[in-house]
Design an enzyme around this catalytic site. Structure first.
Site, PDB file in Angstrom:
ATOM      1  N   HIS B  63      -0.243   6.895   7.378  1.00  0.00           N
ATOM      2  CA  HIS B  63       0.237   5.682   8.061  1.00  0.00           C
ATOM      3  C   HIS B  63       1.671   5.808   8.557  1.00  0.00           C
ATOM      4  O   HIS B  63       2.525   6.414   7.909  1.00  0.00           O
ATOM      5  CB  HIS B  63       0.007   4.433   7.226  1.00  0.00           C
ATOM      6  CG  HIS B  63       0.804   4.311   5.959  1.00  0.00           C
ATOM      7  ND1 HIS B  63       2.021   3.666   5.923  1.00  0.00           N
ATOM      8  CD2 HIS B  63       0.549   4.700   4.695  1.00  0.00           C
ATOM      9  CE1 HIS B  63       2.474   3.666   4.684  1.00  0.00           C
ATOM     10  NE2 HIS B  63       1.610   4.291   3.918  1.00  0.00           N
ATOM     11  N   ASP B 170       7.264   7.107   2.296  1.00  0.00           N
ATOM     12  CA  ASP B 170       5.999   6.366   2.307  1.00  0.00           C
ATOM     13  C   ASP B 170       5.879   5.711   3.683  1.00  0.00           C
ATOM     14  O   ASP B 170       6.455   4.663   3.919  1.00  0.00           O
ATOM     15  CB  ASP B 170       6.006   5.335   1.179  1.00  0.00           C
ATOM     16  CG  ASP B 170       4.777   4.452   1.158  1.00  0.00           C
ATOM     17  OD1 ASP B 170       3.838   4.691   1.920  1.00  0.00           O
ATOM     18  OD2 ASP B 170       4.779   3.500   0.346  1.00  0.00           O
ATOM     19  N   GLU B 203      -0.612  -0.237   7.242  1.00  0.00           N
ATOM     20  CA  GLU B 203      -1.165   0.080   5.917  1.00  0.00           C
ATOM     21  C   GLU B 203      -0.525  -0.807   4.865  1.00  0.00           C
ATOM     22  O   GLU B 203      -1.187  -1.319   3.973  1.00  0.00           O
ATOM     23  CB  GLU B 203      -0.918   1.564   5.595  1.00  0.00           C
ATOM     24  CG  GLU B 203      -1.691   2.071   4.366  1.00  0.00           C
ATOM     25  CD  GLU B 203      -0.954   1.951   3.042  1.00  0.00           C
ATOM     26  OE1 GLU B 203      -1.548   2.261   2.012  1.00  0.00           O
ATOM     27  OE2 GLU B 203       0.236   1.529   3.034  1.00  0.00           O
ATOM     28  N   GLU B 204       0.774  -1.000   4.995  1.00  0.00           N
ATOM     29  CA  GLU B 204       1.536  -1.705   3.951  1.00  0.00           C
ATOM     30  C   GLU B 204       1.164  -3.178   3.840  1.00  0.00           C
ATOM     31  O   GLU B 204       1.478  -3.824   2.857  1.00  0.00           O
ATOM     32  CB  GLU B 204       3.051  -1.572   4.223  1.00  0.00           C
ATOM     33  CG  GLU B 204       3.587  -0.144   4.168  1.00  0.00           C
ATOM     34  CD  GLU B 204       3.595   0.453   2.756  1.00  0.00           C
ATOM     35  OE1 GLU B 204       3.232  -0.258   1.802  1.00  0.00           O
ATOM     36  OE2 GLU B 204       3.945   1.642   2.635  1.00  0.00           O
ATOM     37  N   ASP B 226      -0.942  10.271   1.584  1.00  0.00           N
ATOM     38  CA  ASP B 226       0.035   9.242   1.271  1.00  0.00           C
ATOM     39  C   ASP B 226       0.943   9.743   0.157  1.00  0.00           C
ATOM     40  O   ASP B 226       0.728  10.830  -0.385  1.00  0.00           O
ATOM     41  CB  ASP B 226      -0.685   7.942   0.849  1.00  0.00           C
ATOM     42  CG  ASP B 226       0.075   6.703   1.290  1.00  0.00           C
ATOM     43  OD1 ASP B 226       1.332   6.728   1.271  1.00  0.00           O
ATOM     44  OD2 ASP B 226      -0.567   5.702   1.649  1.00  0.00           O
ATOM     45  N   HIS B 312       8.902   2.640  -2.470  1.00  0.00           N
ATOM     46  CA  HIS B 312       9.312   1.328  -1.937  1.00  0.00           C
ATOM     47  C   HIS B 312      10.783   1.024  -2.218  1.00  0.00           C
ATOM     48  O   HIS B 312      11.164  -0.119  -2.456  1.00  0.00           O
ATOM     49  CB  HIS B 312       8.404   0.194  -2.429  1.00  0.00           C
ATOM     50  CG  HIS B 312       7.074   0.199  -1.736  1.00  0.00           C
ATOM     51  ND1 HIS B 312       6.315  -0.942  -1.543  1.00  0.00           N
ATOM     52  CD2 HIS B 312       6.367   1.192  -1.139  1.00  0.00           C
ATOM     53  CE1 HIS B 312       5.201  -0.627  -0.895  1.00  0.00           C
ATOM     54  NE2 HIS B 312       5.207   0.669  -0.640  1.00  0.00           N
TER      55      HIS B 312
END
Lengths: 350, 341, 363
Positions: B63, B170, B203-204, B226, B312
């Protein structure tokens, strides 16, 4: 626009809790049948009306508004004749004390019981719906079962009236207002594009009806007509949750993002450009506290559908007395008519 | 590979607004694939190889989006409140800087810092300060920023030994793995399957891009690339992966139970080709594979992950060796005719 | 279905091990058990088993899908430390029941029994205390092997299931693991058995679905794959027991139990209640005002929408190793489905049309 000129009063006063939308379907079918080329009811109970386009653009546009409203469902009976319920869709438990309701097809009147303040003034925690009971004026289980059936739907009681100027009040504007907008849009068609108008079921229990639309409709674009919160009660200006989300009287609200959807940028721009071109007021709904709409499932169905949601701002959603501004409502109808008329394939590209 | 990683992790691309990242990747993979298109949601779909009689159609997804935030309200003093785009955690916010698409840099603060700095705060107690000076009422001049504008964290790429540190590893590192695997396949000329490298969007916020692209591609096998939270941070109990121990082959997470034959296929290929790997179970979370494996009549799917510390946050940390192992494993899958499935 | 045969079937089904995503043993067993009851088989790409029993009507025939999930709650190896095994819950497992139970570690093609270590009261009263159930992170499986051997045999991700031999309680009732939802799978077998001697016009798609416990996943793909005209999901429901009371809950023996609510088609509901009446059974009606949490929730919104119903088998002690059901309920639920299917006419779908006065007058 005046309340009397629309179906809003009739539709908002009718009963149609999620999965029990029969009463709403009846009114809508009658209203649209002379304005569409085909209408049928799919296996979920959604009304799918088709209006063939007049132009050569050959785009297929899905418009959706949901027919259902929130309420309760009868889950059991006590030996003393009071009735147990569970909510269908999201309802604030603080509304329940002393609320008036109607139960089932026969509209049996009832009230949520409430312990007198003389013996309950110390109780400050909001009671769960499981701990609330409805009294329909009988004294035992058999008598209650004679009037009300297990599974019967329980609806708020409220009349739809004009308050002042364009401000009207009633229950279930969420989303009968969207349904009436869609009917008005169909009435002034056809448009250059093919219209698939879907009056959906079960939005309030998880956008269920909308989940099955795209496979059959195969749309090139989708428009969801909804209502959204307008939170204009006085607030402390230093509080973090001070946004009003939308403002009444500032026109229909478009969405950038909600919890389920990030709206298609170019299609959304087409709404903005159209509103500017025809001098129609519009506003953006703040992304704060934004749940979701039928768009949440429509835009990711199949290989994806460019989708825009437009809402009429309302105060006190999911309560018996919602307040709405008919000017915002009318501007929304106007905007979508122009959007459909001016829609070309390049407005749907990324 | 380092230059590409630096370029991609520093790019701007919150969920729904991946156009800058997409443009960079388009430029990068031009010439590495047989066909390229962008779909309705904005996924970049690149095909390598062709479907013949018995080979597989494999979808490999990484992503492009990164966690971000969106302005939800501008108060009377000119401070901005926001909603999160993806999983934004309060402890990662204070003092951090965010970047808007127009170049405006914002600073994150929270309500009554000196009274609350030792307390557990919620996201909605934070605000963004974009003041460029004072307006006529003594409040902040917010320039062109308006409600609905998205932003992402602002932070540069760092290298420390074999560790790479950046925001949005990410999942830009997944994009790097995909691009480098495409390059490897181009160089070797050994493509045994019809492989769709899909650079997905959103995606998130709920694996939305993978949902629509998998439906359109209708693959036989799905693989998500990922990052996965590393289990070698102090007192981490949710998973057992370690930095530098190799490509993480997913067994299960919150979004998928990987069919045993898929994880076995990956493990066999890793062992056969001498690629370091580790088995991964994650108690929570999910990747694009969550959406892909439930498409239509089901798509047997797996996940190859780069273990990553501090997921994150602005300091997502991976090990270069793990990234290389992932590239090798993806290339091995794409170029092995008999996957034993 | 013959009671002893049904009991034997349920014993085999529940004593086998098939956690979510790893249902192959159950699939293989049902594939052979259903061989004489159906005409054909299909397996979709997620691993759902589909047994097809063709109807007698002219083609194209309508399709009804019966869907009961064959997966069970279980664990995976999360970590091996000093020869002891720590567990990861695949989903929904109630780890409070684990202490002092026997588990099976599935490693390297072997089934290795182990015990979940329970610190004796002589020590626990002084150490961690006895007033809290031990969290999963602090539970360790002991397979009684030297540490090196465990390390060599057991890998992260290996399955760990509970051992639970079927226990007969006073004749009709049985207790065991995985009654959720293999008791329902057995009821599908009973329905197929019933249909051996009853003609039916529609094609029957008997589905043992996968991955229900991790999020209704198998039902999503199998509904897409089969694309039935009508579907019935079968699952277990909480029965009255100590701590679960009130007449909203059925008692063991109260079947057929049928749900009403947004997830279910009201006219289909009526027809199933009617079918039960033909067998002189009174349906126990349950209200489900929203997400039913069963395969029915996935099935209903597949394709353009599928009229769906839910039949439930009452069970006590749900998600434990002593889930208790009544064999009578399993058999009856099967017979009601069989009777409903036998009664389906070629034009039955017409009765599922959403009626409105407007539409009726137009016709």
């Amino acid at each position: 626009m005046r309340l009397e000129d629309t179906l809003l009063k009739e539709l908002s006063e009718a009963h149609g809790i999620s999965s029990k939308e029969d009463g709403i379907r009846k009114i809508i079918l009658k209203a649209v049948k002379d304005h569409v080329d085909d209408v049928h009811i799919d296996s979920m109970g959604n009304i799918i009306a088709f209006q063939r386009g007049s132009g050569g653009a050959k785009l297929r546009v899905l418009i959706a508004a949901h027919m259902d409203e929130v309420g309760f469902m009868v889950t059991g009976f006590d030996s003393n004749g009071t009735i147990k319920v569970r909510n269908v869709g999201g309802i604030d438990g603080r509304l329940l004390p002393a609320m008036r309701v109607e139960i089932g097809d026969k509209k049996v009147p009832g009230v949520f019981t409430w312990r007198p303040i003389h013996v309950s003034s110390h109780e400050r925690d909001v009671k769960k719906v499981d701990d609330m009971r409805i009294d329909i004026g009988v004294d035992n289980k058999d008598a209650a079962k004679g009037k009300v059936k297990l599974g019967d739907m329980v609806t708020f009681v409220a009349e739809t009236v004009t308050m002042h100027g364009p401000m009207v009040r009633g229950k279930a504007f969420d989303d009968r207002a969207g349904c009436v907008q869609m009917i008005e849009i169909l009435k002034s068609g056809p448009y250059p594009v093919d219209l698939i108008a879907a009056f959906t079921v079960q939005e309030e229990v998880g956008i269920r009806g909308a989940s099955v639309l795209v496979e059959a409709a195969k749309p090139d674009a989708a428009i969801v007509l909804e209502t959204t919160a307008s939170h204009e009660l006085p607030q402390d200006e230093d509080e973090p949750d001070q946004t009003s989300v939308t403002k009444m009287g500032h026109g229909p609200a478009l969405y950038v993002m909600d919890r389920l959807t990030i709206y298609h940028p170019t299609f959304r721009k087409h709404f903005e450009d159209t509103a500017d071109k025809y001098g129609i007021p519009y506003q953006y709904r703040s992304p704060q506290y934004a749940g979701g709409t039928d768009a949440g499932i429509i835009h990711i169905s199949g290989a994806g559908v460019p989708t825009v949601a437009m809402s009429t701002p309302c105060r006190y959603l999911h309560s018996p007395h919602i307040i709405m501004n008919l000017d915002d409502f009318a501007h929304g109808i106007d905007l979508v008519r122009h959007v459909l008329t001016d829609l070309t394939p390049d407005k749907l590209e990324r | 590979m380092k230059a590409l990683t630096k370029k991609l992790v520093e790019a701007w691309g919150p969920p729904g607004y991946e156009h800058h990242v997409r443009a960079m990747i388009e430029e990068e993979v031009e010439g590495l694939c047989d066909e390229m298109r962008v779909d309705t949601l904005g996924n970049l779909i690149c095909r390598v190889g062709e479907k013949t009689g018995s080979n597989k159609r494999i979808m490999i997804a990484a992503h492009m989006d990164e966690i971000g935030l969106m302005v939800s309200h501008i108060d009377r003093k000119g401070y901005l409140r926001f909603e999160s785009l993806g999983g934004l955690f309060a402890p990662t916010l204070m003092g951090n800087r965010v970047l808007f698409e127009n170049g405006t840099v914002g600073t994150l603060g929270f309500d009554d810092f000196w009274g609350n700095y030792s307390k557990a705060l919620k996201n909605n107690e934070f605000y963004i300060d974009v003041s460029m000076g004072s307006d006529e009422n003594g409040g902040n001049d917010v320039g062109d920023i308006k409600v609905g504008d998205p932003a992402v964290f602002l932070r540069e790429f760092e290298e420390r030994g074999s560790r790479w540190i950046a925001k949005s590893m990410d999942d830009r590192i997944g994009c790097v793995v995909a691009i480098e695997a495409m390059r490897k396949l181009k160089d070797s000329g050994k493509v045994a399957h019809e492989v769709y490298f899909v650079f997905t969007v959103q995606e998130e916020v709920g694996v939305r891009g993978a949902t629509t692209s998998a439906f359109a591609i209708d693959p036989d096998i799905g693989i998500a690339l990922d990052v996965t939270p590393a289990g070698d941070e102090i007192k981490t109990t949710a998973t057992d992966t370690r930095l530098g121990k190799g490509a993480a082959v997913k067994i299960k997470d919150g979004g998928i139970v990987v069919p045993p034959e898929i994880s076995a296929m990956m493990i066999n290929l890793a062992e056969k080709n001498g690629i370091p790997y580790q088995r991964e179970i994650l108690r929570f979370g999910g990747t694009d594979a969550k959406a892909i494996h439930l498409t239509r009549s089901g798509v047997p799917s797996g996940v190859i992950s780069v273990p990553c510390r501090y997921v994150h946050t602005v300091s997502e940390t991976v090990d270069r060796a793990d990234v290389e192992a992932c590239v090798d494993l993806v290339a091995a899958i794409a170029s092995t005719a008999d996957l034993g499935l | 279905m013959d009671k002893d045969k049904l009991k034997e079937h349920l014993k085999t089904l529940t004593e086998m091990h098939g956690p979510s995503g790893h249902e192959k043993p159950i699939r293989d067993y049902l594939h052979s058990y259903w061989r004489d009851l159906v005409d054909d088989f299909d397996v979709d790409r997620l691993g759902n088993l589909i047994g097809i029993k063709r109807g007698s009507g002219p083609e194209p025939r309508k399709k009804i899908m019966l869907c009961a999930h064959m997966d069970e709650i279980a664990y995976m190896v999360k970590e091996v430390r000093d020869g002891f095994i720590n567990l990861h819950s695949i989903w929904g497992a109630d780890s409070r029941i684990n202490l002092g139970k026997i588990v099976i570690v599935h490693a390297n093609g072997r089934q290795i029994p182990g015990v979940v270590g329970a610190v004796p009261p002589h020590i626990s009263q002084y150490k961690e205390g006895q007033d809290k159930y031990t969290p999963l992170d602090e539970q360790w499986v002991d397979v009684g092997m030297p540490a090196e051997e465990v390390e060599a045999l057991v890998n992260v991700g290996d399955l760990v299931t509970m051992e639970a031999v079927l226990l007969e309680l006073n004749g009709d009732r049985v207790a065991g693991k995985a009654m959720d939802d293999r008791a329902s799978v057995a009821s599908v077998t009973a329905a197929l058995d019933y249909l051996q001697t009853r003609a039916h016009v529609w094609d029957v798609y008997a589905v043992a679905s996968v991955q229900e416990e991790v999020g209704l996943r198998g039902a999503q793909t199998v509904a897409y794959h089969v694309h039935p005209h009508v579907a019935i999901a079968i699952d277990v429901t909480m029965a009255q027991q100590p701590g679960v009371s009130g007449d909203e809950y059925p008692k063991l023996g109260d079947s057929p139990v049928i749900d009403m609510g947004p997830n279910f088609h009201p006219a289909l509901y009526d027809s199933i209640v009617e079918a039960a009446k033909r067998l002189e059974l009174t349906a126990f009606e349950q209200v489900s005002p929203g997400r039913s949490g069963t395969d029915a929730w996935s099935i209903q919104i597949s394709h353009e929408g599928i009229p769906t119903a839910l039949l439930s088998i009452p069970v006590r002690n749900m998600h434990s190793t002593v889930e208790t059901v009544s064999l009578k309920d399993v058999d009856r639920t099967g017979r009601v489905m069989g009777e409903f299917i036998a009664g389906l006419t070629a034009d039955y779908l017409d009765t599922l049309q959403w009626k409105t006065e407007e539409k009726e007058s137009a016709e």
